[in-house]
Design an enzyme around this catalytic site. Structure first.
Site, PDB file in Angstrom:
ATOM      1  N   ASP A   1       1.037  -1.320   0.057  1.00  0.00           N
ATOM      2  CA  ASP A   1       0.148  -0.145  -0.143  1.00  0.00           C
ATOM      3  C   ASP A   1       0.986   1.256   0.148  1.00  0.00           C
ATOM      4  OD1 ASP A   1      -2.414   1.912   0.736  1.00  0.00           O
ATOM      5  OD2 ASP A   1      -3.336  -0.230   0.843  1.00  0.00           O
TER       6      ASP A   1
ATOM      7  N   HIS B   1      -3.481   5.539   3.393  1.00  0.00           N
ATOM      8  CA  HIS B   1      -4.254   4.625   3.278  1.00  0.00           C
ATOM      9  C   HIS B   1      -3.814   3.194   3.645  1.00  0.00           C
ATOM     10  CE1 HIS B   1      -5.997   1.661   0.216  1.00  0.00           C
ATOM     11  NE2 HIS B   1      -7.258   2.685   0.254  1.00  0.00           N
TER      12      HIS B   1
ATOM     13  N   SER C   1     -11.605  -1.009  -0.410  1.00  0.00           N
ATOM     14  CA  SER C   1     -10.351  -1.226   0.128  1.00  0.00           C
ATOM     15  C   SER C   1     -10.436  -1.651   1.637  1.00  0.00           C
ATOM     16  CB  SER C   1      -9.909   0.274   0.396  1.00  0.00           C
ATOM     17  OG  SER C   1      -9.023   0.516  -0.801  1.00  0.00           O
TER      18      SER C   1
END
Length: 442
Positions: free
Chosen positions: A136, A195, A375
């Site tokens: 990520d 994220h 996600s």
């Protein structure tokens, strides 16, 4: 190809930043001899200062394929090289970041209708002995990660996209993926998403502290792998990171030594499964690593989104707070199963709480934040795989998928377009794994 993280899964797109640079392609050759010839020709041209007229070789991919750079974006020149079997653009995948909202309860863990039944699974295990790799944006410091992280790696090869002043290195710290107006194919500037930090908290946020939340596998360990930076991440970097995290060798990168149990990929882009990703995933599976991906937030059939459409992955769709398919989620026969993803609405309480940083650009202060999308559905399934591997370290890749499918609960709400086998059920799945392991024992 650039990938983007999925919080409501953002579509992969090249950025203005990338368009201003030379174009990059992944070239696949029929054999190593042809690849060697192409690499040598490139080096010779550079030495002779004819690089402007010749594709410049950047590196070889661990799973197969050669990365070349062109100054005029004429990919047809690459197809004429001797022994070439295919040419793919080294496109960008980007993070999926639609909504950042606040929320004060982890309903997705315990809600009787749409929760994943975490407490039943914890009667058997909380993930001890299992290792998860999150590919990520990297990781930021947070009290929830104390003692939870193993050494990771930064696979972003472009120093400008990485924002850390160099290419690949052993520091997976998230430097922020903010952008200014006009960058990343957007007329608006965007704040950093943090994220990877949000995904990590859903998996291993530690139990027993007073900071606030707990991950589904709080006794597992997590390896942060940075592949997404400014405007997203290159296919070539993601492919190499998959190989590395699964215990394979990547040129120029210290070996991990042992494969992780599961890789989480909350990212994607539109298109077919690219050969470089396909090969990397195949190699990861052959070494015993399960690959879990978000289905995407494009409201389209999952077969249009990669890596969710790559063979062998566990593709995860998102359910809203009511238990019906989330309005943003991708769907279709290629979905393996679903997990809570939230509504992406105005009420933050209907989204998913996890670890975060308050900084708009660089890191400022660790906090908790609320987001939704496929996600955040994907790492919940990755955490469940960690629980399964903790309960039975010998369970195979295909058996993991079979147990996830066989023990999923019927969908609590409608999903006429296809949400896979149903809602992930951590309790029932871990219970089945424990029972099967007991039967195999003499």
């Amino acid at each position: 190809m650039r990938f983007t993280p999925f919080v409501a899964m953002a579509t992969l797109a090249a950025s203005n930043y990338v368009a201003a640079e030379s174009a990059r392609y992944i070239v696949h050759f029929a054999d190593q001899g042809a690849a060697h010839t192409a690499r040598s020709a490139s080096r010779t041209a550079v030495t002779a200062r004819h690089a402007a007229d010749t594709p410049r070789h950047l590196r070889s991919l661990a799973a197969g394929g050669e990365v070349f750079e062109l100054t005029n974006d004429d990919a047809s020149r690459l197809a004429t090289l001797p022994g070439v079997t295919s040419v793919e653009e080294d496109v960008l995948l980007t993070p999926n970041t639609i909504v950042d909202s606040l929320w004060k309860r982890q309903w997705y863990m315990h809600d009787p209708k749409v929760g994943v039944d975490a407490e039943v699974a914890w009667k058997y295990t909380r993930g001890a002995g299992a290792v998860v790799a999150v590919l990520d944006t990297g990781i930021t410091p947070h009290p929830e990660f104390d003692g939870q992280l193993l050494p990771g790696y930064d696979f972003i090869s472009d120093a400008g996209a990485a924002r850390d002043g160099d290419g690949r290195d052993a520091d997976p710290t998230d430097m922020g993926n903010w952008s200014d107006p006009g960058e990343c194919l957007s007329s608006l500037g965007k704040a950093s998403t943090w994220h990877g930090t949000h995904m990590a908290g859903l998996i291993v946020a530690r139990a027993g502290n007073r900071a606030g939340i707990i991950g589904l596998a709080p006794e597992a360990k997590l390896i942060p792998v940075r592949v997404l930076g400014r405007c997203g991440g290159r296919t070539s970097d993601v492919a190499d990171a998959i190989v590395w995290a699964s215990g394979g060798d990547v040129p120029g990168v210290p070996s991990l030594g042992k494969r992780v149990d599961v890789i989480n990929l909350s990212m994607g882009t539109t298109g077919a499964c690219h050969p470089a990703l396909k090969r990397a995933i195949e190699q990861a599976r052959s070494r015993g690593t399960v690959v879990v991906t978000s289905a995407g937030n494009d409201q389209k059939n999952v077969n249009t989104n990669t890596p969710a459409n790559c063979p062998g992955v566990v593709a995860v769709a998102a359910l809203g707070r009511s238990g019906a398919m989330a309005s943003y989620s991708n769907f279709g026969r290629g979905v393996t199963l679903s997990a809570p993803g939230g509504n992406l609405g105005e009420r933050g309480a209907d989204d998913i709480l996890s670890t975060w940083d308050i900084g708009k650009r660089g890191r400022e202060r660790s906090v908790f934040g609320y987001r939704g999308g496929t996600s955040v559905a994907s790492p919940q399934v990755a955490a469940l795989v960690a629980l399964m591997r903790s309960a039975d370290p010998d369970i195979g890749v295909d058996e993991v998928t079979a147990q996830l499918v066989d023990n999923a609960r019927p969908l609590p709400g409608p999903c006429p377009k296809g949400c896979g086998a149903g809602l992930m059920d951590a309790g029932a799945t871990v219970d089945a794994v424990v029972e099967d392991r007991g039967r195999r024992r003499p």
